[in-house]
Motif scaffolding. Structure first.
Motif, PDB file in Angstrom:
ATOM      1  N   GLN A 108       0.867  -1.182   0.000  1.00 50.30           N
ATOM      2  CA  GLN A 108       0.000   0.000   0.000  1.00 50.30           C
ATOM      3  C   GLN A 108       0.895   1.221   0.000  1.00 50.30           C
ATOM      4  O   GLN A 108       2.068   1.134   0.316  1.00 50.30           O
ATOM      5  CB  GLN A 108      -0.903  -0.024   1.253  1.00 50.30           C
ATOM      6  N   GLY A 109       0.338   2.380  -0.351  1.00 48.85           N
ATOM      7  CA  GLY A 109       1.108   3.603  -0.226  1.00 48.85           C
ATOM      8  C   GLY A 109       0.788   4.691  -1.222  1.00 48.85           C
ATOM      9  O   GLY A 109       1.138   5.851  -0.995  1.00 48.85           O
ATOM     10  N   TRP A 110       0.124   4.348  -2.331  1.00 50.16           N
ATOM     11  CA  TRP A 110      -0.086   5.359  -3.370  1.00 50.16           C
ATOM     12  C   TRP A 110      -0.839   6.575  -2.845  1.00 50.16           C
ATOM     13  O   TRP A 110      -0.459   7.725  -3.102  1.00 50.16           O
ATOM     14  CB  TRP A 110      -0.820   4.741  -4.560  1.00 50.16           C
ATOM     15  N   ASN A 111      -1.924   6.353  -2.103  1.00 50.38           N
ATOM     16  CA  ASN A 111      -2.730   7.483  -1.634  1.00 50.38           C
ATOM     17  C   ASN A 111      -1.977   8.360  -0.637  1.00 50.38           C
ATOM     18  O   ASN A 111      -2.223   9.562  -0.559  1.00 50.38           O
ATOM     19  CB  ASN A 111      -4.038   6.990  -1.023  1.00 50.38           C
ATOM     20  N   ASP A 112      -1.062   7.791   0.120  1.00 48.28           N
ATOM     21  CA  ASP A 112      -0.230   8.589   1.022  1.00 48.28           C
ATOM     22  C   ASP A 112       0.930   9.224   0.264  1.00 48.28           C
ATOM     23  O   ASP A 112       1.445  10.266   0.670  1.00 48.28           O
ATOM     24  CB  ASP A 112       0.309   7.697   2.147  1.00 48.28           C
ATOM     25  N   ARG A 113       1.314   8.609  -0.825  1.00 52.82           N
ATOM     26  CA  ARG A 113       2.422   9.099  -1.646  1.00 52.82           C
ATOM     27  C   ARG A 113       2.058  10.413  -2.351  1.00 52.82           C
ATOM     28  O   ARG A 113       2.933  11.234  -2.631  1.00 52.82           O
ATOM     29  CB  ARG A 113       2.775   8.003  -2.650  1.00 52.82           C
ATOM     30  N   ILE A 114       0.778  10.621  -2.614  1.00 51.00           N
ATOM     31  CA  ILE A 114       0.363  11.813  -3.348  1.00 51.00           C
ATOM     32  C   ILE A 114      -0.160  12.916  -2.420  1.00 51.00           C
ATOM     33  O   ILE A 114      -0.711  13.909  -2.881  1.00 51.00           O
ATOM     34  CB  ILE A 114      -0.715  11.469  -4.401  1.00 51.00           C
ATOM     35  N   ASN A 115       0.028  12.745  -1.115  1.00 53.75           N
ATOM     36  CA  ASN A 115      -0.439  13.728  -0.143  1.00 53.75           C
ATOM     37  C   ASN A 115       0.708  14.035   0.815  1.00 53.75           C
ATOM     38  O   ASN A 115       1.205  13.130   1.492  1.00 53.75           O
ATOM     39  CB  ASN A 115      -1.649  13.179   0.620  1.00 53.75           C
TER      40      ASN A 115
END
Length: 324
Positions: free
Chosen positions: A204-211
């Motif tokens: 997981q990580g994409w949504n945290d990667r863009i914020n």
């Protein structure tokens, strides 16, 4: 049929020995407890590796053009996708339960795979007892909000619906407990022999990667997440394997992408986790668009090899923790 006595005349020495072997009472060992692994995360744990679509990079292509010997175990002697009878999976995806023997098709749909496929083969090959993988994954979810490990914090309202802080953390834990409470429904060989929760895999990580705010908090949130999972599942030293968000490979230069991967890699250095948490560096598993089924970087270009290698490395890292 009448049993013969050991002292029956004419039975002979060989007969006596056979009779002793047949009728001496031994207490057989009971079946080993079921080995349970949990895989969780967002869309890349759901799995978007194509089985058939595209000219290159789908699983069919990889199997048919295999020069490394990496894929023969995926097909049977007829060339059909093999279904294991010792490794089982449970995945409730979009309100539809997908369960059964491990094979292809436990990704976003029946024509896709995620890390579960090769992860399952690695751990299944390692253990003599049966294995169950419980996959709890939802697309587009962040650790900062959706999977936030709210724990005993009193300043966060109870998560009641999607969008509430910690809602999918709660869904993850409740799904695991629900399945563990009805193992006979999901593992045909289960006859009350008990189970052991062996390990937890996270991609997981994409949504945290863009914020940026979520990015900055990722390491601390991941540390708390691991602690809360261990507490809530009742396994204080539950082994964890994290696969980094290595989409776009070693050519990635965006500061947030790099800092998020650095945060993920740093989780294994937390003093309490030394030797019990491993992080898989996934940038080597990136495949360019030209050799992939789609131009979709956030889903590894839907390349089955990427998902296969992520699962393989996660499984091998898990075994390294369990059998150092």
């Amino acid at each position: 049929m009448e049993k013969k006595s050991v002292n029956t005349p004419g039975i002979g020495l060989l007969g006596i020995l056979i009779t002793i072997l047949l009728f001496t009472s031994f207490t057989p060992k009971g079946p080993a407890p079921l080995k349970v692994f949990i895989l969780a995360g967002q869309s890349n744990m759901v799995g978007h590796g194509e089985v058939e679509k595209g000219d290159l990079g789908n699983l069919n292509y990889l199997v048919e053009n295999d020069e490394t010997g990496a894929y023969p175990h995926l097909v049977d002697e007829k060339g059909d996708w093999k279904v294991r009878d010792d490794v089982f999976i449970y995945f409730n995806h979009q309100e539809k339960i997908h369960a059964g023997g491990l094979t292809v098709g436990y990704g976003a749909n029946e024509n896709t795979i995620g890390p579960e496929l090769q992860f399952g083969h690695v751990v299944g090959d390692h253990y003599d007892s049966d294995v169950l993988i419980i996959k709890t994954a939802w697309g587009g979810k962040s650790l900062a909000v959706d999977f936030f490990p709210y724990g005993d914090l009193t300043d966060i309202k109870p998560p009641l619906a999607a969008g509430d802080t910690g809602y999918f953390y709660g869904q993850m834990i409740s799904t695991v407990n629900e399945v563990l409470g009805h193992l006979e429904d999901h593992v045909p060989s289960y006859e009350g022999q008990g189970y052991e929760i062996m390990g937890f895999g996270w991609h997981q990580g994409w949504n945290d990667r863009i914020n940026q705010e979520a990015n900055d908090a990722y390491r601390e949130n991941m540390i708390q997440f691991i602690k809360d999972v261990q507490k809530d599942l009742g396994v204080p030293k539950l082994p964890f394997v994290i696969a980094t968000t290595g989409m776009s490979g070693w050519s990635e230069t965006h500061p947030r992408a790099l800092s998020l991967m650095e945060a993920q890699l740093a989780v294994a250095d937390f003093p309490e986790f030394i030797g019990n948490v491993k992080v898989v560096e996934t940038r080597d598993f990136w495949r360019e668009v030209e050799e992939s089924p789609a131009d979709q970087s956030y889903h590894w270009n839907r390349n089955a090899e990427s998902y296969f290698l992520i699962g393989k490395s996660m499984g091998e890292s898990m075994i390294d923790i369990l059998e150092p």
